[in-house]
Scaffold this active site. Structure first.
Site: not given
Ligand code: UDP
Length: 334
Positions: A211, A59-60, A168, A182, A185, A172
């Site tokens: 995002r 992803t980077g 995810y 860790y 212990q 986490k």
């Molecule tokens: N979201 C959206 N349209 C997009 C991508 C995301 O409306 O094209 C919404 C998603 O459903 C969430 C919020 O925006 O409610 C934030 O999404 P993001 O992908 O940033 O990640 P999240 O905060 O959910 O991990």
């Protein structure tokens, strides 16, 4: 050459961090070519550390760290964190590797779980052998669809363990449990920031990696429809990258943060529809806002209680939503 906006932001971060804590330290940054990881590489190089950036480039992106490649204090290693065996002595490990974008991690759920589980196990062992401090990038996702908002660290979370986000969230959560074990212990010095939505230059905008913030900016700049999921009333609290990185550095520098789990984020909660509207306004875009079905288990509200971080290291976010958004739009439009 490093971009002007990023360079000015680096100077802003540098001012708040004591240089002597990091100078001459050897630091391993996993996910070093990613969004937050690459900012950490830049800041630490500026503060005089020797940096090893580890990234499998799933992803980077190398373009985030290419400008450092000629620097003698910087080394890039392409490797999966789960398989990495380090031969060099390190003082500090910033374990940032992970799959953070919901569309991307839901497409690669097993790799996502492996990075959090086997990757964190590998880094915990490395830290133990090196007597190094280990900072692990946890997430607001450990709270799931939280019922207490703003959410404090004492809230245990509401996560669907078999839902689409569980690879995810539960990954986490496992990593947090492992690091607490860790610490208990072996007395390992672990620090666990739970990072809420961060944004700024270098946040990926493309395909599955995008995002809401970066996608909306790209859509607006190219006059495509802005894709809001559901009615857009769900909220997030967006923290500009300089604030996130400053908080991470302060936690890393402060011995009081040993064994602590601490929220990092901005407390200004905005709806996704507000985000779309604001992006449209700042970019002066002709894009239409279009509504799509809400993804399953999407958290309805997200906002951190940051009282613990304020008390621990005296940190508060410094960049407003408006200012950060304008900077990010300027960076993307270039
Ligand atoms: N979201 C959206 N349209 C997009 C991508 C995301 O409306 O094209 C919404 C998603 O459903 C969430 C919020 O925006 O409610 C934030 O999404 P993001 O992908 O940033 O990640 P999240 O905060 O959910 O991990």
């Amino acid at each position: 050459m490093i971009d002007k906006i990023i360079s000015e932001d680096m100077d802003r971060i540098k001012k708040t961090i004591k240089k002597d804590v990091f100078s001459d330290k050897k630091v391993l940054i996993t996910g070093g070519a990613g969004f937050i990881g690459s900012w950490l590489c830049d800041v630490l190089i500026k503060l005089g550390s020797q940096v090893i950036a580890l990234d499998d480039l799933s992803t980077g992106r190398t373009k985030n760290v290419d400008h450092l490649s000629k620097n003698k204090a910087f080394k890039f290693i392409k490797s999966d964190v789960c398989a990495f065996e380090n031969k060099e002595k390190v003082d500090l490990i910033l374990h940032m590797a992970g799959h953070a974008s919901p569309d991307e991690y839901q497409t690669h759920p097993i790799e996502t779980l492996q990075t959090s589980a086997s990757g964190t196990f590998a880094m915990a062992e490395l830290a133990r052998k090196n007597d190094a401090v280990l900072l692990f990038a946890s997430t607001s996702e450990v709270y799931g669809d939280a019922e207490i908002v703003p959410t404090p660290e004492t809230y245990w979370g509401r996560v669907n363990p078999i839902g689409p986000r569980s690879c995810y969230d539960e990954g986490k959560r496992f990593a947090e449990a492992l690091l607490m074990a860790y610490s208990k212990q072996y007395g390992l010095d672990v620090r666990v920031p739970r990072i809420f939505n961060s944004y700024g230059p270098r946040l990926r905008e493309d395909g599955l990696y995008g995002r809401a913030m970066s996608r909306f900016i790209l859509q607006a700049l190219t006059n495509q429809s802005i894709t809001v999921y559901g009615d857009g009333k769900q909220t997030r609290s967006f923290c500009y990258i300089t604030d996130t990185v400053t908080a991470l550095m302060l936690l890393t520098a402060n011995p009081k943060a040993k064994s602590e789990v601490v929220n990092i984020g901005n407390t200004q909660e905005v709806t996704i529809l507000d985000l779309a509207t604001k992006v449209k306004e700042i970019t002066k875009s002709k894009s239409q806002i279009e509504f799509y079905p809400m993804p399953k288990d999407d958290p309805k509200r997200r906002c951190p209680n940051i009282g613990k971080l304020e008390t621990l290291v005296g940190w508060k976010p410094d960049v407003s939503f408006e200012e950060g958004l304008k900077k990010t739009v300027t960076w993307f439009s270039k």
